[in-house]
Write an enzyme that holds these catalytic residues in place. Sequence first.
Site, PDB file in Angstrom:
ATOM      1  N   CYS A  45       0.786  -1.404  -0.090  1.00  0.00           N
ATOM      2  CA  CYS A  45       0.001   0.015  -0.136  1.00  0.00           C
ATOM      3  C   CYS A  45       0.679   1.192   0.129  1.00  0.00           C
ATOM      4  O   CYS A  45       0.512   2.139  -0.513  1.00  0.00           O
ATOM      5  CB  CYS A  45      -0.871   0.096   1.018  1.00  0.00           C
ATOM      6  SG  CYS A  45      -2.043  -1.375   1.025  1.00  0.00           S
ATOM      7  N   ASP A 139     -22.305  11.214 -11.968  1.00  0.00           N
ATOM      8  CA  ASP A 139     -23.790  11.007 -11.507  1.00  0.00           C
ATOM      9  C   ASP A 139     -23.814  10.388 -10.145  1.00  0.00           C
ATOM     10  O   ASP A 139     -24.884   9.684  -9.884  1.00  0.00           O
ATOM     11  CB  ASP A 139     -24.416  10.191 -12.514  1.00  0.00           C
ATOM     12  CG  ASP A 139     -23.772   8.888 -13.017  1.00  0.00           C
ATOM     13  OD1 ASP A 139     -22.670   8.684 -12.589  1.00  0.00           O
ATOM     14  OD2 ASP A 139     -24.353   8.486 -14.058  1.00  0.00           O
TER      15      ASP A 139
END
Length: 219
Positions: A45, A139
């Site tokens: 990570c 959206d």
Amino acid sequence: MTLRLGDTAPDFQAQTTQGPIHFHQWLGDSWGILFSHPKDFTPVCTTELGYMAKLQPEFDKRNVKIIGLSADPVDKHSLWAKDIEETQGFMPHYPMIGDPDLAISQLYDMLPASASGDPSKRTAADNMTVRNVFVIGPDKKLKLILVYPMTTGRNFDEVLRVIDSMQMTAKHKVATPVNWKQGQDVIIAGSVSDEDAKKIYPQGWKAPKPYLRIVPQPK
């Protein structure tokens, strides 16, 4: 809750390294990438967060906001950011969500509802499924979901490529073929009849099969 493409991305409020946010308000009219991590100070990570910091100008050009999440408190994220800059050469300037109570990880179906416990005592292996990439459209719908194992670094160049494809295909009635890259030919969408395609592409198209209509990338 199982999340699928086309679902509305769950809204939430959270603390981040850049202060509190209301997720949908924070996104505004932008595209968004939410990418998650099982724990701070994990090696794979660390490389991913650094590379996303390097790529951030490219996402900015495309009106894409980046936000990370890790199942640890925000104060640990700030310390981790210093290690990321030292080892990867880039400091994350995007917010990182603190999710010590696992509420967002559970909201986004990355952990079961039964997951709980002191975050300092939960290991990366306990949170191993918190390794998702969600791309969210203006959206607020989910456009892409990727899930990676802990031992495999994510390919964020691929995420950038997919966003290029999705942003173009949202504007034009085309689809992109396998391994497509910017500037390469595209495919006329199957929803477009030949009659309508002639109006859009009066110069014609290549069609090795009637259903495979190839044209230059729209400008």
